[in-house]
Design a protein around this motif. Structure first.
Motif, PDB file in Angstrom:
ATOM      1  N   ILE A   1       4.281 -25.917  12.134  1.00  0.00           N
ATOM      2  CA  ILE A   1       3.017 -25.649  11.447  1.00  0.00           C
ATOM      3  C   ILE A   1       3.314 -24.648  10.330  1.00  0.00           C
ATOM      4  O   ILE A   1       3.962 -23.640  10.572  1.00  0.00           O
ATOM      5  CB  ILE A   1       1.966 -25.066  12.410  1.00  0.00           C
ATOM      6  CG1 ILE A   1       1.721 -26.059  13.546  1.00  0.00           C
ATOM      7  CG2 ILE A   1       0.673 -24.763  11.686  1.00  0.00           C
ATOM      8  CD1 ILE A   1       0.752 -25.569  14.575  1.00  0.00           C
TER       9      ILE A   1
ATOM     10  N   LEU B   1       6.681 -26.188  16.327  1.00  0.00           N
ATOM     11  CA  LEU B   1       5.701 -27.222  16.006  1.00  0.00           C
ATOM     12  C   LEU B   1       5.647 -27.484  14.508  1.00  0.00           C
ATOM     13  O   LEU B   1       4.903 -28.328  14.051  1.00  0.00           O
ATOM     14  CB  LEU B   1       4.318 -26.816  16.519  1.00  0.00           C
ATOM     15  CG  LEU B   1       4.228 -26.541  18.012  1.00  0.00           C
ATOM     16  CD1 LEU B   1       2.780 -26.279  18.415  1.00  0.00           C
ATOM     17  CD2 LEU B   1       4.767 -27.726  18.799  1.00  0.00           C
TER      18      LEU B   1
ATOM     19  N   MET C   1      -1.049 -21.575  10.085  1.00  0.00           N
ATOM     20  CA  MET C   1      -0.989 -21.036  11.431  1.00  0.00           C
ATOM     21  C   MET C   1      -1.644 -19.658  11.496  1.00  0.00           C
ATOM     22  O   MET C   1      -2.502 -19.393  12.351  1.00  0.00           O
ATOM     23  CB  MET C   1       0.482 -20.943  11.860  1.00  0.00           C
ATOM     24  CG  MET C   1       0.662 -20.459  13.270  1.00  0.00           C
ATOM     25  SD  MET C   1      -0.166 -21.545  14.423  1.00  0.00           S
ATOM     26  CE  MET C   1      -0.739 -20.356  15.644  1.00  0.00           C
TER      27      MET C   1
ATOM     28  N   LEU D   1      -7.950 -24.178  15.581  1.00  0.00           N
ATOM     29  CA  LEU D   1      -6.519 -23.960  15.809  1.00  0.00           C
ATOM     30  C   LEU D   1      -5.933 -25.103  16.634  1.00  0.00           C
ATOM     31  O   LEU D   1      -4.841 -25.609  16.347  1.00  0.00           O
ATOM     32  CB  LEU D   1      -6.304 -22.620  16.507  1.00  0.00           C
ATOM     33  CG  LEU D   1      -4.876 -22.103  16.514  1.00  0.00           C
ATOM     34  CD1 LEU D   1      -4.369 -21.923  15.097  1.00  0.00           C
ATOM     35  CD2 LEU D   1      -4.796 -20.778  17.262  1.00  0.00           C
ATOM     36  N   CYS D   2      -6.669 -25.538  17.665  1.00  0.00           N
ATOM     37  CA  CYS D   2      -6.182 -26.648  18.486  1.00  0.00           C
ATOM     38  C   CYS D   2      -6.066 -27.915  17.641  1.00  0.00           C
ATOM     39  O   CYS D   2      -5.126 -28.700  17.805  1.00  0.00           O
ATOM     40  CB  CYS D   2      -7.108 -26.898  19.673  1.00  0.00           C
ATOM     41  SG  CYS D   2      -7.014 -25.587  20.884  1.00  0.00           S
TER      42      CYS D   2
ATOM     43  N   ILE E   1      -5.404 -28.069  14.487  1.00  0.00           N
ATOM     44  CA  ILE E   1      -4.198 -27.924  13.655  1.00  0.00           C
ATOM     45  C   ILE E   1      -2.954 -28.229  14.490  1.00  0.00           C
ATOM     46  O   ILE E   1      -2.060 -28.974  14.073  1.00  0.00           O
ATOM     47  CB  ILE E   1      -4.120 -26.500  13.077  1.00  0.00           C
ATOM     48  CG1 ILE E   1      -5.240 -26.287  12.054  1.00  0.00           C
ATOM     49  CG2 ILE E   1      -2.769 -26.262  12.421  1.00  0.00           C
ATOM     50  CD1 ILE E   1      -5.370 -24.858  11.589  1.00  0.00           C
ATOM     51  N   ILE E   2      -2.919 -27.653  15.706  1.00  0.00           N
ATOM     52  CA  ILE E   2      -1.740 -27.862  16.551  1.00  0.00           C
ATOM     53  C   ILE E   2      -1.604 -29.340  16.917  1.00  0.00           C
ATOM     54  O   ILE E   2      -0.515 -29.915  16.861  1.00  0.00           O
ATOM     55  CB  ILE E   2      -1.837 -26.976  17.814  1.00  0.00           C
ATOM     56  CG1 ILE E   2      -1.678 -25.512  17.407  1.00  0.00           C
ATOM     57  CG2 ILE E   2      -0.765 -27.353  18.832  1.00  0.00           C
ATOM     58  CD1 ILE E   2      -1.844 -24.524  18.526  1.00  0.00           C
TER      59      ILE E   2
ATOM     60  N   CYS F   1       4.696 -21.717  17.182  1.00  0.00           N
ATOM     61  CA  CYS F   1       4.030 -22.789  16.439  1.00  0.00           C
ATOM     62  C   CYS F   1       4.722 -23.050  15.103  1.00  0.00           C
ATOM     63  O   CYS F   1       4.800 -24.185  14.646  1.00  0.00           O
ATOM     64  CB  CYS F   1       2.560 -22.434  16.201  1.00  0.00           C
ATOM     65  SG  CYS F   1       1.605 -22.473  17.718  1.00  0.00           S
TER      66      CYS F   1
ATOM     67  N   ILE G   1       3.221 -16.336  19.585  1.00  0.00           N
ATOM     68  CA  ILE G   1       2.522 -17.618  19.395  1.00  0.00           C
ATOM     69  C   ILE G   1       2.768 -18.125  17.966  1.00  0.00           C
ATOM     70  O   ILE G   1       3.059 -19.301  17.747  1.00  0.00           O
ATOM     71  CB  ILE G   1       1.014 -17.456  19.660  1.00  0.00           C
ATOM     72  CG1 ILE G   1       0.784 -17.029  21.104  1.00  0.00           C
ATOM     73  CG2 ILE G   1       0.277 -18.757  19.369  1.00  0.00           C
ATOM     74  CD1 ILE G   1      -0.654 -16.727  21.429  1.00  0.00           C
ATOM     75  N   HIS G   2       2.652 -17.211  17.007  1.00  0.00           N
ATOM     76  CA  HIS G   2       2.943 -17.594  15.624  1.00  0.00           C
ATOM     77  C   HIS G   2       4.323 -18.241  15.533  1.00  0.00           C
ATOM     78  O   HIS G   2       4.492 -19.327  14.994  1.00  0.00           O
ATOM     79  CB  HIS G   2       2.944 -16.362  14.708  1.00  0.00           C
ATOM     80  CG  HIS G   2       1.575 -15.911  14.310  1.00  0.00           C
ATOM     81  ND1 HIS G   2       1.293 -14.629  13.937  1.00  0.00           N
ATOM     82  CD2 HIS G   2       0.419 -16.575  14.222  1.00  0.00           C
ATOM     83  CE1 HIS G   2       0.019 -14.529  13.636  1.00  0.00           C
ATOM     84  NE2 HIS G   2      -0.533 -15.700  13.803  1.00  0.00           N
TER      85      HIS G   2
ATOM     86  N   SER H   1      -0.304 -31.257  14.034  1.00  0.00           N
ATOM     87  CA  SER H   1       1.107 -30.961  13.790  1.00  0.00           C
ATOM     88  C   SER H   1       2.001 -31.622  14.829  1.00  0.00           C
ATOM     89  O   SER H   1       3.100 -32.070  14.520  1.00  0.00           O
ATOM     90  CB  SER H   1       1.341 -29.461  13.806  1.00  0.00           C
ATOM     91  OG  SER H   1       0.426 -28.829  12.977  1.00  0.00           O
ATOM     92  N   LEU H   2       1.526 -31.657  16.087  1.00  0.00           N
ATOM     93  CA  LEU H   2       2.317 -32.277  17.145  1.00  0.00           C
ATOM     94  C   LEU H   2       2.592 -33.735  16.835  1.00  0.00           C
ATOM     95  O   LEU H   2       3.713 -34.224  16.976  1.00  0.00           O
ATOM     96  CB  LEU H   2       1.577 -32.171  18.481  1.00  0.00           C
ATOM     97  CG  LEU H   2       1.777 -30.886  19.268  1.00  0.00           C
ATOM     98  CD1 LEU H   2       0.919 -30.899  20.509  1.00  0.00           C
ATOM     99  CD2 LEU H   2       3.234 -30.721  19.627  1.00  0.00           C
TER     100      LEU H   2
END
Lengths: 316, 337, 410
Positions: free
Chosen positions: B140, B138, B145, A298-299, A301-302, B134, B130-131, A305-306
């Protein structure tokens, strides 16, 4: 559009950074990490994921999604092993099994491109068709693949692990598309389907081609899986699909289409492999392993994306 | 590809609200005809293959079983309507976590069932939040996600219970899950109530109207003064809460909690939503449709189970039918239109 | 126009469903003969034993040291409570050896699916383990990586789910006797006459095949017992509940339910939801079920045979002794459940047969391994004191029982 194309070569950068970060971590954490033997065992395990990520990337660039690739792997695997067990030759059984996988790709492509149904649902349905066929052909694991293939797959040649051959083949297939005018049309279609259609590009045919391509590369992944397991297993591919999508996104692909590279796919999937290896090597209590690997993914992916966000802000 | 151009695209923003109401009234029953006729035909088929299948008591059971899937489809429906490729692949994991935390807290701690409910609302809302952060900030994609979050949620449930959840379902939950009110399964009444309330929220509240608008065209919705971010946040938070609380109902239905017990519902809920007439492109759809979709899928699974079919063939048939349904009535308009 | 198109579509899809269902039935009926034959070839544990050539050495392993072993434990599926207890049992047993200074490190890796397990086993090999204990996600697909480990001189023990990898020892639960006892019990309770349904496990799973074979072998001696239907419950309570509900609608004359593992709750729920009196049924070995039996349904005619997660601890005990250079007695080994010509398997018999009160002399106890004890419900509950509801009734071999498998060291 010009801005994006000039940035294309940097799209894989975040995933490359992630790979480098984990190489450094693992070099300290895992004994013999920087050895030929480790590289060989790493690529025997993760080559199928690399290939499937490339397959997924092409479909995603075209603005679609393919969640049937894992089931295609299972189908090709059990067909090949079953035909081999029935006395067919190595190559003839291989060709027939690859065709079985391609048939699923043709079905995906035809329904998505010409019947215009949402690709997520089409490939959800066909993954259950392909998975069901695999279970029907071989209800429980068994059979055995060519022993020569298994031995060859685990070997290294001048320090280079044999499985990398498959990665090279898939990469060349990708270049064969991306470097021709059809590559440009693929990206254009992913970016803006309607404009591309209006400018006279046969978008349905290109869409169709992405699913056939992904089924073909998934078939090659199935060869690697079969070489790695030496046997048939009707559920072998099931766990790959979602990881391939995650790896593609980490590798810089946009699920909105039009953005992505095979290099990014390769780095994204290698990152996932390294992340899992790290969790395996860290020797943590078993109840926390799933949570940790999930959190790392997940990190990733984040993070990917960032970095993409900064590039894309101007389009928002 | 990116979205099926809905009539609303061209409609003046001011007239959009009326437009929606018109479309709903127009399509009120039409869109349910395929699902209803499919259900009836499957019941007849089941009765032929296995006598007793279409008896009143079994239909009651089938409907009650379908309610669990309908609950899973509840949050899914909202998320899909919200558009921008909205989809929730964490529903199954959230339901598993809801059941596991629910059983552990209500049975093993002093908080009791209502404490567990509050805790689950909090957890569900947190995950939904959180979903939304993000996805909205973000950028995503929801698919990725929620997929990533699903593994984290499953991992968390495993870590929290150490793999061995304890306790049995509280009486109130089993009363909902397998009890009766008169001759009718309580679970069925629960499902009907859920659909009625859900439909009311969708059609009669401002949130519902804004959701449809934001789902069909975010830009137009924003221009007409709707806070799109708020709508999306509320949607994912509701979906999260619906997931964890849905886990409690599932707990009542099953009786005990097992790891990963809800995982199978994720993809089924998407199928139910789509069979129920909700377009994945967003901006349209109803709870009633999704609930009926859940009924069709449940009857289909039961028919295939009743004839004792080999697993591979069962899967193959389910896939083929889904593909056929999609190819016939889930098609996007031609590009040249 | 459009309306018509949609109703047509629905009709078309339903009729397709019908055609496919019927075609599927035909296919199944046609196939079942061959599948059955193949199945017996694979799973006939009883008769296969006679043909076995016991001279074939099953394990070539040369011990390298006396202590300080590193053991890798790869569990190929993680996601239910049984497996969680299974892994915990392995860890507990290993801790004893770590405390005694015999084992230096015990590395546990849980993965889901074959690809991940291959990667995990690779990683364990790279960490320099002396022995691998593998609960395989596939009975065939780990062959190359297991062969690689064996080639490097690593001892490989396959635990729980059987597999036929060369040069390995299997330590596995005795699936055949597990359901044989239950089938014999239900035949006895029905006095050899009545209608039963089977709720089976996961279609295609080898343990499920072996169990079904056992029940078939028992019930063929009872022509008065008619099996109305066999439906897969997938070892999943929800699916079992759906399956049982469907069966209750289809048959009004079910006298007994032959069920396995954790599906009893699903069967009971289906009966309660249908307001039907509970049948004679085989039960479940979690404490949730045992406690409910005691408190809520004291008159339920049921019994249970645990499929104990302790097989993990047994595997650890066997592995450490092999590492220390102890040799297995040939009598300790049985034919591999998947390939009777391979005599490389230590069967872990069911530790208990739980009935309302202990019945050690009942007909279903005949001919069982002496390690299988008949106990009553109260004793079973005492064994579970302080254990969570989802935990299984468990047992594993004592040091003495483990030592009995090996020749004493000279």
């Amino acid at each position: 559009m010009n801005t994006r194309f000039s940035l294309k070569r940097f799209q894989a950068l975040p995933s490359l950074l992630l790979v480098l970060l984990f190489v450094v971590i693992d070099a300290f954490l895992i004994p013999h990490f920087l050895s030929d033997a480790y590289a060989s065992s790493f690529f025997t395990s993760y080559t199928p994921l690399i290939l499937l990520t490339i397959a997924e990337t092409v479909v995603l660039i075209g603005g679609g999604i393919d969640i049937s690739i894992g089931s295609i792997v299972s189908l090709v695997n059990v067909t090949w092993v079953t035909l081999g067990g029935a006395g067919w030759g190595f190559w003839s059984s291989l060709v027939v099994s690859l065709l079985a996988g391609l048939a699923i790709g043709v079905l995906n492509g035809a329904v998505v491109a010409w019947l215009r149904v949402s690709p997520l649902l089409v490939t959800l349905a066909t993954s259950s068709i392909a998975g069901g066929l695999a279970l029907w052909i071989m209800p429980y694991p068994g059979g055995s693949a060519s022993a020569n293939l298994v031995t060859w797959y685990q070997a290294t040649f001048a320090g280079i692990p044999a499985p990398l051959l498959f990665v090279v083949i898939a990469y060349l297939l990708w270049l064969g598309w991306a470097l021709t005018p059809w590559g440009l049309r693929l990206f254009a279609m992913g970016n803006h389907m309607h404009k591309t259609y209006v400018s006279g590009v046969p978008v349905a045919s290109i869409q169709f081609a992405t699913y056939v391509f992904s089924a073909l590369v998934a078939g090659i992944a199935a060869i690697a899986v079969t070489a790695n397991t030496g046997a048939g297993d009707p559920t072998i591919g099931a766990t790959y699909t979602l990881y391939a999508i995650a790896a593609a996104v980490i590798g810089g692909v946009s699920l909105n289409g039009g953005v992505g590279t095979a290099a990014g796919a390769i780095f994204g999937s290698i990152f996932l492999g390294l992340a899992f290896s790290t969790v395996y090597a860290a020797n943590m209590p078993s109840f926390y392993q799933d949570l940790t690997s999930g959190a790392i993914v997940l990190c990733g992916i984040i993070f990917a994306s960032l970095t993409k966000l900064r590039r894309r802000r101007q389009f928002a | 590809m990116k979205g099926r151009p809905v009539e609303l695209n061209d409609a003046a923003v001011a007239g959009a609200g009326r437009n929606i109401r018109l479309r709903l009234a127009n399509s009120k029953f039409r869109i349910y005809i395929p699902v209803l006729s499919a259900s009836v035909a499957l019941l007849i088929l089941g009765q032929i293959l296995s006598p007793g299948f279409a008896s009143a008591s079994n239909i009651g059971n089938l409907l009650a079983t379908a309610v669990v899937l309908a609950i899973a489809s509840f949050g899914q429906t909202l998320v899909v309507i919200s558009g921008q490729e909205g989809i929730d692949l964490s529903i199954g994991a959230m339901m598993s976590m809801g059941a596991l935390i629910g059983v552990q807290v209500s049975d093993q701690s002093s908080l009791g069932l209502w404490g567990a409910v509050l805790l689950l609302i909090g957890t569900g809302a947190l995950v939904g939040l959180i979903h939304a952060v993000c996805i909205q900030f973000l950028r995503i994609p929801p698919l990725v996600m929620t997929l990533g979050m699903a593994t984290v949620v499953d991992g968390f449930a495993l870590a929290y219970t150490k793999g061995l959840p304890s306790g049995t379902a509280p009486k109130l939950l089993t009363a909902i899950g397998i009890g009766h009110v008169g001759p009718i399964r309580t679970l069925l009444l629960f499902g009907i109530a859920m659909v009625v309330i859900g439909e009311f929220v969708l059609r009669r509240t401002r949130y519902g109207r804004n959701l449809y608008l934001a789902g069909s065209n975010r830009m137009a919705a924003a221009l007409s003064g709707i806070h799109v971010n708020v709508v999306v946040f509320v949607t994912y938070v509701i979906a999260g809460i619906a997931g964890t609380l849905g886990g409690l109902v599932m707990l009542g239905f099953v009786g005990t909690a097992q790891l990963g017990m809800g995982d199978g519902y994720t993809l089924l809920s998407i199928a139910a939503v789509v069979i129920g007439g909700t377009a994945l492109a967003g901006g349209e759809g109803t709870f009633l449709g999704s609930a009926l979709g859940a009924v069709v899928l449940t009857i289909l699974t039961s028919v295939l189970l009743a004839v004792g079919m080999q697993e591979g063939v069962r899967e193959l048939i389910q896939g083929a039918i889904l593909l056929l349904v999609l190819a016939i009535y889930s098609r996007a308009p031609k590009l040249r239109q | 126009m459009k309306r018509m198109k949609r109703s047509m579509a629905a009709l078309a899809s339903v009729s397709l469903a019908g055609v496919l269902v019927l075609a599927g039935c035909g296919g199944i009926a046609g196939n079942s003969g061959t599948a059955g034959n193949g199945g017996t070839g694979n799973t006939d544990t009883g008769e296969g034993a006679a043909k076995v050539n016991s001279q074939v050495p099953v394990l070539k392993y040369t011990p390298k040291k006396k202590s300080g072993f590193i053991i890798g434990f790869s569990n190929g599926y993680f996601g239910n409570t049984w497996r969680a207890q299974y892994v915990d049992d392995a860890q507990q047993e290993a801790n004893k050896f770590i405390k005694a200074g015999i084992v230096k490190k015990f590395i546990v890796q849980n993965t889901n699916g074959v690809p991940a397990q291959i990667a995990a086993v690779q990683s364990l090999i790279n960490q320099g383990v002396d022995a691998l204990i593998i609960n395989p996600a596939s009975s065939s697909a780990l062959a190359p990586v297991v062969a690689k480990a064996v080639k490097q001189g690593i001892l490989v023990v396959i635990d729980d789910d059987p597999a036929t990898y060369p040069n390995t020892i299997n330590v596995t639960g005795d699936n055949y006797n597990f359901w044989k006892i239950q089938a014999a019990w239900i035949a006895n309770q029905l006095h050899g006459k009545g209608n039963i349904v089977w709720i089976t496990g996961l279609a295609g799973n080898s343990a499920d095949e072996i169990r079904q074979q056992a029940a078939t072998d028992v019930l063929k001696h009872y022509p008065g017992i008619k099996t109305l239907a066999k439906v897969p419950g997938g070892w999943n309570e929800t699916q079992a509940q759906n399956a049982m509900s469907t069966l209750l609608a289809a048959y009004k004359n079910i006298d007994g339910v032959l069920e396995q593992d954790v599906m009893a709750q699903g069967v009971i729920n289906a009966y309660v939801a249908n307001k039907r009196p509970l049948p004679i049924m085989t039960g479940d070995y979690t404490f949730a079920f045992l406690r409910e039996w005691k408190q809520k349904y004291p008159n339920l005619r049921t019994m249970t045979v645990p499929y104990a997660p302790g097989v993990a601890a047994n595997g650890v005990g066997v592995t450490v002794r092999l590492l220390q250079g102890y040799k297995l007695k040939p009598s300790a080994l049985s034919p591999n459940p998947l390939d009777p010509s391979l005599r490389n398997t230590i069967l872990s018999p069911p530790p208990y047969v739980v009935t309302k009160t202990a019945q050690p002399n009942a007909p279903w106890m005949k001919g069982l391994d002496p390690r299988t004890k008949a106990i009553g419900l109260d004793e079973a509950l005492k064994l579970g004191k302080g254990k969570p509801d989802s935990a299984s009734l468990d047992a594993y071999w004592t040091d003495k029982q483990l030592d009995a498998l090996f020749y004493p060291k000279k």
